[in-house]
Design a protein around this motif. Structure first.
Motif, PDB file in Angstrom:
ATOM      1  N   ILE A 118      11.905 -25.704 -68.660  1.00 27.43           N
ATOM      2  CA  ILE A 118      10.732 -24.938 -68.241  1.00 27.43           C
ATOM      3  C   ILE A 118      10.977 -24.324 -66.869  1.00 27.43           C
ATOM      4  O   ILE A 118      11.723 -24.850 -66.046  1.00 27.43           O
ATOM      5  N   ASN A 119      10.349 -23.213 -66.650  1.00 28.76           N
ATOM      6  CA  ASN A 119      10.482 -22.505 -65.382  1.00 28.76           C
ATOM      7  C   ASN A 119       9.079 -22.230 -64.849  1.00 28.76           C
ATOM      8  O   ASN A 119       8.319 -21.471 -65.452  1.00 28.76           O
ATOM      9  N   VAL A 120       8.765 -22.907 -63.761  1.00 28.82           N
ATOM     10  CA  VAL A 120       7.425 -22.759 -63.191  1.00 28.82           C
ATOM     11  C   VAL A 120       7.516 -21.894 -61.936  1.00 28.82           C
ATOM     12  O   VAL A 120       8.223 -22.237 -60.986  1.00 28.82           O
ATOM     13  N   ASN A 121       6.870 -20.771 -61.982  1.00 31.32           N
ATOM     14  CA  ASN A 121       6.891 -19.852 -60.848  1.00 31.32           C
ATOM     15  C   ASN A 121       5.618 -20.002 -60.033  1.00 31.32           C
ATOM     16  O   ASN A 121       4.594 -20.462 -60.531  1.00 31.32           O
ATOM     17  N   THR A 122       5.729 -19.554 -58.802  1.00 29.06           N
ATOM     18  CA  THR A 122       4.500 -19.453 -58.034  1.00 29.06           C
ATOM     19  C   THR A 122       3.667 -18.310 -58.614  1.00 29.06           C
ATOM     20  O   THR A 122       4.208 -17.274 -59.001  1.00 29.06           O
ATOM     21  N   PRO A 123       2.366 -18.460 -58.668  1.00 28.39           N
ATOM     22  CA  PRO A 123       1.536 -17.341 -59.134  1.00 28.39           C
ATOM     23  C   PRO A 123       1.423 -16.255 -58.074  1.00 28.39           C
ATOM     24  O   PRO A 123       0.844 -15.207 -58.307  1.00 28.39           O
ATOM     25  N   TYR A 124       2.001 -16.528 -56.901  1.00 25.98           N
ATOM     26  CA  TYR A 124       1.872 -15.582 -55.791  1.00 25.98           C
ATOM     27  C   TYR A 124       3.246 -15.107 -55.339  1.00 25.98           C
ATOM     28  O   TYR A 124       3.501 -14.949 -54.144  1.00 25.98           O
ATOM     29  N   LEU A 125       4.153 -14.914 -56.277  1.00 27.01           N
ATOM     30  CA  LEU A 125       5.533 -14.567 -55.925  1.00 27.01           C
ATOM     31  C   LEU A 125       5.602 -13.272 -55.115  1.00 27.01           C
ATOM     32  O   LEU A 125       6.062 -13.253 -53.987  1.00 27.01           O
ATOM     33  N   SER A 126       5.154 -12.194 -55.725  1.00 29.40           N
ATOM     34  CA  SER A 126       5.228 -10.910 -55.027  1.00 29.40           C
ATOM     35  C   SER A 126       3.926 -10.151 -55.220  1.00 29.40           C
ATOM     36  O   SER A 126       3.134 -10.468 -56.108  1.00 29.40           O
ATOM     37  N   GLY A 127       3.721  -9.169 -54.381  1.00 28.22           N
ATOM     38  CA  GLY A 127       2.491  -8.375 -54.474  1.00 28.22           C
ATOM     39  C   GLY A 127       2.120  -7.820 -53.115  1.00 28.22           C
ATOM     40  O   GLY A 127       2.934  -7.801 -52.185  1.00 28.22           O
ATOM     41  N   TRP A 128       0.898  -7.368 -53.020  1.00 24.30           N
ATOM     42  CA  TRP A 128       0.420  -6.758 -51.776  1.00 24.30           C
ATOM     43  C   TRP A 128      -0.304  -7.799 -50.940  1.00 24.30           C
ATOM     44  O   TRP A 128      -1.142  -8.536 -51.451  1.00 24.30           O
ATOM     45  N   LEU A 129       0.027  -7.834 -49.661  1.00 28.89           N
ATOM     46  CA  LEU A 129      -0.682  -8.722 -48.736  1.00 28.89           C
ATOM     47  C   LEU A 129      -1.470  -7.860 -47.758  1.00 28.89           C
ATOM     48  O   LEU A 129      -0.912  -6.927 -47.156  1.00 28.89           O
ATOM     49  N   LEU A 130      -2.722  -8.174 -47.614  1.00 31.17           N
ATOM     50  CA  LEU A 130      -3.591  -7.383 -46.753  1.00 31.17           C
ATOM     51  C   LEU A 130      -4.120  -8.265 -45.633  1.00 31.17           C
ATOM     52  O   LEU A 130      -4.714  -9.317 -45.899  1.00 31.17           O
ATOM     53  N   LEU A 131      -3.881  -7.846 -44.405  1.00 30.22           N
ATOM     54  CA  LEU A 131      -4.380  -8.598 -43.254  1.00 30.22           C
ATOM     55  C   LEU A 131      -5.513  -7.796 -42.621  1.00 30.22           C
ATOM     56  O   LEU A 131      -5.337  -6.625 -42.277  1.00 30.22           O
ATOM     57  N   ALA A 132      -6.656  -8.438 -42.493  1.00 27.14           N
ATOM     58  CA  ALA A 132      -7.832  -7.742 -41.962  1.00 27.14           C
ATOM     59  C   ALA A 132      -8.554  -8.629 -40.966  1.00 27.14           C
ATOM     60  O   ALA A 132      -8.331  -9.844 -40.896  1.00 27.14           O
ATOM     61  N   GLU A 133      -9.396  -7.988 -40.186  1.00 21.06           N
ATOM     62  CA  GLU A 133     -10.317  -8.737 -39.326  1.00 21.06           C
ATOM     63  C   GLU A 133     -11.692  -8.613 -39.977  1.00 21.06           C
ATOM     64  O   GLU A 133     -12.199  -7.502 -40.193  1.00 21.06           O
ATOM     65  N   LYS A 134     -12.255  -9.748 -40.320  1.00 24.07           N
ATOM     66  CA  LYS A 134     -13.507  -9.728 -41.073  1.00 24.07           C
ATOM     67  C   LYS A 134     -14.415 -10.825 -40.514  1.00 24.07           C
ATOM     68  O   LYS A 134     -13.988 -11.984 -40.411  1.00 24.07           O
ATOM     69  N   ASN A 135     -15.616 -10.444 -40.164  1.00 29.60           N
ATOM     70  CA  ASN A 135     -16.578 -11.395 -39.588  1.00 29.60           C
ATOM     71  C   ASN A 135     -15.974 -12.142 -38.388  1.00 29.60           C
ATOM     72  O   ASN A 135     -16.163 -13.352 -38.232  1.00 29.60           O
ATOM     73  N   GLY A 136     -15.227 -11.425 -37.579  1.00 30.86           N
ATOM     74  CA  GLY A 136     -14.666 -12.011 -36.366  1.00 30.86           C
ATOM     75  C   GLY A 136     -13.474 -12.914 -36.595  1.00 30.86           C
ATOM     76  O   GLY A 136     -12.994 -13.564 -35.672  1.00 30.86           O
ATOM     77  N   LYS A 137     -12.971 -12.955 -37.827  1.00 30.05           N
ATOM     78  CA  LYS A 137     -11.840 -13.837 -38.124  1.00 30.05           C
ATOM     79  C   LYS A 137     -10.738 -13.069 -38.851  1.00 30.05           C
ATOM     80  O   LYS A 137     -10.991 -12.031 -39.475  1.00 30.05           O
ATOM     81  N   SER A 138      -9.539 -13.605 -38.785  1.00 32.24           N
ATOM     82  CA  SER A 138      -8.441 -13.026 -39.562  1.00 32.24           C
ATOM     83  C   SER A 138      -8.643 -13.375 -41.028  1.00 32.24           C
ATOM     84  O   SER A 138      -9.045 -14.494 -41.355  1.00 32.24           O
ATOM     85  N   ASP A 139      -8.332 -12.406 -41.878  1.00 30.90           N
ATOM     86  CA  ASP A 139      -8.531 -12.627 -43.300  1.00 30.90           C
ATOM     87  C   ASP A 139      -7.314 -12.105 -44.066  1.00 30.90           C
ATOM     88  O   ASP A 139      -6.910 -10.961 -43.885  1.00 30.90           O
ATOM     89  N   LEU A 140      -6.747 -12.946 -44.887  1.00 30.29           N
ATOM     90  CA  LEU A 140      -5.554 -12.573 -45.655  1.00 30.29           C
ATOM     91  C   LEU A 140      -5.907 -12.525 -47.136  1.00 30.29           C
ATOM     92  O   LEU A 140      -6.410 -13.511 -47.689  1.00 30.29           O
ATOM     93  N   SER A 141      -5.670 -11.365 -47.746  1.00 27.92           N
ATOM     94  CA  SER A 141      -5.929 -11.221 -49.180  1.00 27.92           C
ATOM     95  C   SER A 141      -4.630 -10.859 -49.886  1.00 27.92           C
ATOM     96  O   SER A 141      -3.673 -10.390 -49.259  1.00 27.92           O
ATOM     97  N   TYR A 142      -4.644 -11.057 -51.180  1.00 28.80           N
ATOM     98  CA  TYR A 142      -3.419 -10.852 -51.957  1.00 28.80           C
ATOM     99  C   TYR A 142      -3.748 -10.141 -53.261  1.00 28.80           C
ATOM    100  O   TYR A 142      -4.781 -10.445 -53.901  1.00 28.80           O
ATOM    101  N   ILE A 143      -2.914  -9.189 -53.626  1.00 28.87           N
ATOM    102  CA  ILE A 143      -3.114  -8.476 -54.899  1.00 28.87           C
ATOM    103  C   ILE A 143      -1.840  -8.592 -55.720  1.00 28.87           C
ATOM    104  O   ILE A 143      -0.743  -8.284 -55.237  1.00 28.87           O
ATOM    105  N   ARG A 144      -2.005  -9.059 -56.945  1.00 30.90           N
ATOM    106  CA  ARG A 144      -0.855  -9.231 -57.841  1.00 30.90           C
ATOM    107  C   ARG A 144      -0.997  -8.295 -59.032  1.00 30.90           C
ATOM    108  O   ARG A 144      -2.080  -8.168 -59.604  1.00 30.90           O
ATOM    109  N   ARG A 145       0.102  -7.684 -59.404  1.00 31.40           N
ATOM    110  CA  ARG A 145       0.082  -6.840 -60.604  1.00 31.40           C
ATOM    111  C   ARG A 145       0.543  -7.661 -61.794  1.00 31.40           C
ATOM    112  O   ARG A 145       1.649  -8.205 -61.786  1.00 31.40           O
ATOM    113  N   ASP A 146      -0.310  -7.752 -62.809  1.00 25.18           N
ATOM    114  CA  ASP A 146       0.058  -8.426 -64.055  1.00 25.18           C
ATOM    115  C   ASP A 146       0.241  -7.384 -65.138  1.00 25.18           C
ATOM    116  O   ASP A 146      -0.274  -6.263 -65.041  1.00 25.18           O
ATOM    117  N   SER A 147       0.954  -7.739 -66.170  1.00 26.75           N
ATOM    118  CA  SER A 147       1.188  -6.766 -67.240  1.00 26.75           C
ATOM    119  C   SER A 147       1.055  -7.422 -68.606  1.00 26.75           C
ATOM    120  O   SER A 147       1.185  -8.641 -68.738  1.00 26.75           O
TER     121      SER A 147
END
Lengths: 516, 232
Positions: A118-147
């Motif tokens: 079996i091969n278990v991958n991270t669900p967060y291997l690659s994709g877009w990482l977005l760093l924002a300032e939100k409500n006075g705090k740093s906020d990191l979001s992630y977008i993954r493309r599935d097919s």
């Protein structure tokens, strides 16, 4: 005496025959329900956190006999994980490992065994990482493309958004405040990546790229956990054998690893910054370059208007951090913008864009306002950057950009994207034409970033919108690419976006430009 | 039948071959003491790091060859006057030199006085271990030591090999004095390459800054002072 010899000899021979004994074993044939074959089919490869489902298909000698008289044991690394006929199990770690099924006939205790890798991958291997300032705090979001592939074998893509992923996966732990920059091309080993979130207030932190778990505080990369002058780090490079950090005053500190790979957090930065002549340097950021292809930390010194490079290979050697001179093999054009101390131009943009063999600089003529593009054919020979060819020409972007524009030269493609407020343009190096891709309406574009293979660009606006746009000849050939299918995905209300980066996932994705 | 006899004897030997009592040797001899450094590796006690210090305690390492003891053991040292240029005013050995109980290594702390004459010339102390009732003198090469006292610049023992070829470059008294002035240290650990790198870069940066300010540093022979470290 003769008798004594005979006795001794007899004794010795008897001693030598001690391994001969009567075998009282039974050799009756047991007529058991032999398993001819076990076939295992499962949901591998899979993502960490998903349920591993494996179905066992068993071929018995006597399929009509009761097959329920068997015990089942599923094991990973010799640890029993299930005794059910079919496996349903949540794998706790990423990586590859065999899963064994032991099937034992209760009556005879005879066991048959089969396994599946079996091969278990991270669900967060690659994709877009977005760093924002939100409500006075740093906020990191992630977008993954599935097919997925439909019945007509057409591949469809969908984008999955993971908001505030750092807090989500760290039990609500705050990332910090006052975000500055993301660094994603950090590969302590070939198998996984780390992410560095640079923030003010000494809150910069490394994050494990596999599961977004908190890693080392960045300040601990310095002796005593003290960043010189308490200055803020604004950029960082890890090149396996060296690490470099750029502080807000333009000083570059570095450290040299004594062994290759896997040691990213060992040792501390040297207490002395890199010293330059001509009164030092003023640097805003490190130039984007794939460090496998172009082994140098590259930057533009706006104080002395020069392009500088520090050697930084991927294996340990004495040349680490060598100030590499430029060695011109090619003749310089008559109107050559001097890379070792030009005057009359503002530096606009630089990037490495073709597997380490091409470097591009864009300058703005202070007098005429024209933009000059310099494309260099280069080779890093460790002791110097050799320049074999220099192409320099004015590019017609003057009326489409301003001093706040951001740029992206697509790697190994002939397009330069550029912004002007909310408008996204691209310049085609072949047709020498500038074209509007899309006007995103409101919000100044603050970042344009390519995906792994140049098929998409991510567009971030200051007011918290993010768009994924297609980059291919068909879309770019349309009248208004943005409104004619170019925008593949959009997400709004992300806070004040400060940086977007492509998350590579692992070293091979990075060096081969793979979108996996 | 004779063949049978010989065969019988041979087989008996073969069968008895594995029966052998093997003694594990344990140390049963005398106990010896010697210096950790051989006679060929002389020591230097320098006041360059703190030229105004009145005195320093200088360590001389000792190794035990034998078994540790559960009691302190006395060591006898003798100064070899015929080879020594230092006077009694330059040094003071401890009143009693002891190899500590349960130790396998120990240290003699020699008091070295910074007398005015050390600014002009290094002096030499040659000393030797003598057998005592507790400990015997060890290997000849490791039972005699040479220590120089100086307040005058001299090539340190670590300025060789990689430190010289890849980092600091060729030794000169002037370069070493600059090293001490810039870094505020007299020694470095040649096995700690990060420390060697850092010290070399600081010296390199100083030379670069001086050159930039039109104060290029030259060796006494007029050649520009350089270091070999390639990094920046």
């Amino acid at each position: 005496m003769n008798i004594l010899y005979k006795i001794t000899l007899g004794f010795c021979l008897a001693s030598l025959l001690t391994s001969c004994y009567e075998d009282k074993g039974k050799y009756d044939i047991i007529d058991y329900n032999k398993i001819n074959k076990i076939s295992l089919k499962g949901s591998t490869p899979m993502n960490l956190g998903d349920m591993l489902e494996i179905k066992a298909t068993i071929d018995w000698r006597y399929p009509d006999q009761d097959t329920l008289n068997f015990d089942y044991e599923w094991r990973i690394n010799d640890v029993l994980i299930s005794t059910e006929r079919d496996l349903s199990y949540k794998i706790p770690d990423v990586g590859m490992s065999p899963v064994y099924l032991h099937v034992t006939e209760r009556k005879t205790n005879i066991t048959s065994r089969s396994y599946i890798q079996i091969n278990v991958n991270t669900p967060y291997l690659s994709g877009w990482l977005l760093l924002a300032e939100k409500n006075g705090k740093s906020d990191l979001s992630y977008i993954r493309r599935d097919s997925y592939v439909d019945d007509e074998k057409v591949t469809h893509y969908e984008y999955n958004f993971f908001p505030s992923i750092y807090e989500e996966l760290n039990s609500g732990l705050s990332l910090g405040q006052k975000p500055v920059k993301l660094v994603t091309n950090i590969f302590p080993t070939n198998e996984y990546d780390e992410i560095l979130v640079l923030q003010k207030n000494n809150e910069s932190v490394f994050i494990d790229g596999t599961y977004f778990l908190k890693g080392q505080d960045f300040k601990n990369e310095f002796s005593g956990g003290q960043i010189p002058g308490n200055l803020q780090p604004i950029d960082y490079r890890f090149h396996k054998s060296t690490a470099h950090v750029l502080l807000e005053n333009g000083d570059i500190y570095w450290k040299k690893y004594q062994i290759n790979s896997g040691v990213i957090h060992s040792g501390t930065f040297l207490s002395t910054p890199v010293l330059y002549d001509k009164g030092g340097v003023k640097i805003k950021k490190f130039i984007d370059n794939n460090y496998y292809d172009f082994s140098a930390v590259s930057f533009y010194d706006t104080k002395n208007n020069r392009w500088l490079n520090l050697y930084a290979g991927t294996s340990v050697d004495n040349w680490a951090n060598f100030k590499m001179p430029l060695l011109f093999i090619a003749p310089k054009p008559a109107d050559y913008v001097d890379l070792e101390g030009q005057s009359g131009y503002d530096h606009v943009y630089s990037t490495e864009h073709s597997k380490g063999s091409n470097f591009m600089h864009i300058f703005k003529n202070v007098t005429s306002g024209d933009y000059v593009m310099q494309d260099l054919t280069t080779i890093n020979v460790v002791s110097a950057i050799m320049i074999f060819d220099i192409k320099q020409n004015v590019i017609p972007i003057k009326n489409f950009v301003n001093d706040e524009s951001v740029y992206l030269k697509m790697k190994q493609k002939s397009y330069i994207f550029m912004s002007n407020g909310s408008k996204l343009y691209f310049y085609d190096l072949n047709t020498k034409l500038v074209k509007l891709y899309h006007d995103f309406g409101n919000g100044k574009i603050v970042d344009i970033v390519s995906d792994a293979n140049g098929g998409e660009v991510g567009i971030a606006t200051e007011n918290g919108d993010f768009y994924i746009c297609a980059v291919n000849d068909v879309i770019l050939g349309k009248g208004n690419p943005g409104t004619e299918g170019g925008i593949l995905y959009e997400k709004h209300d992300l806070g004040k976006l400060v940086d977007v980066e492509w998350k590579w996932g692992n070293w091979n994705n990075y060096i081969f430009g793979r979108y996996l | 039948m004779k063949i049978l006899k010989y065969l019988g004897i041979l087989l008996s030997f073969i069968l008895l071959y594995s029966c052998d009592k093997e003694e594990i040797a344990v140390f049963k001899g005398e106990n010896y003491v010697q210096f950790s450094r051989s006679l060929a590796d002389s020591l230097t006690c320098s006041f360059l790091g703190d030229p105004t210090a009145e005195s320093v305690l200088f360590p001389i390492s000792l190794d035990l060859v034998g078994k540790p003891s559960n009691k302190d053991r006395k060591i006898k040292l003798k100064v070899l006057d015929q080879f020594t240029t230092a006077s009694k005013s330059h040094y003071e050995f401890p009143a009693e030199i002891i190899f500590g109980s349960d130790h396998t290594v120990d240290t003699i702390w020699l008091k070295v006085n910074n007398t005015p004459d050390l600014k002009n010339e290094a002096v030499k102390l040659v000393y030797s271990i003598e057998s005592s009732g507790d400990l015997l003198r060890g290997e000849a090469q490791y039972s005699t030591g040479v220590l120089y006292f100086t307040n005058k610049i001299a090539k340190p023992i670590w300025w060789t090999g990689t430190v010289q070829s890849s980092y600091l470059g060729t030794y000169s008294d002037k370069k070493y004095q600059l090293f001490i002035d810039i870094l505020g240290v007299v020694d470095l650990d040649p096995n700690n390459l990060n420390q060697v790198l850092e010290y070399s870069l600081k010296l390199k940066n100083y030379l670069l800054q001086e050159k930039e300010a039109d104060r290029t540093v030259f060796e006494v022979n007029g050649v520009e002072m350089t270091v070999n470290v390639i990094s920046s």
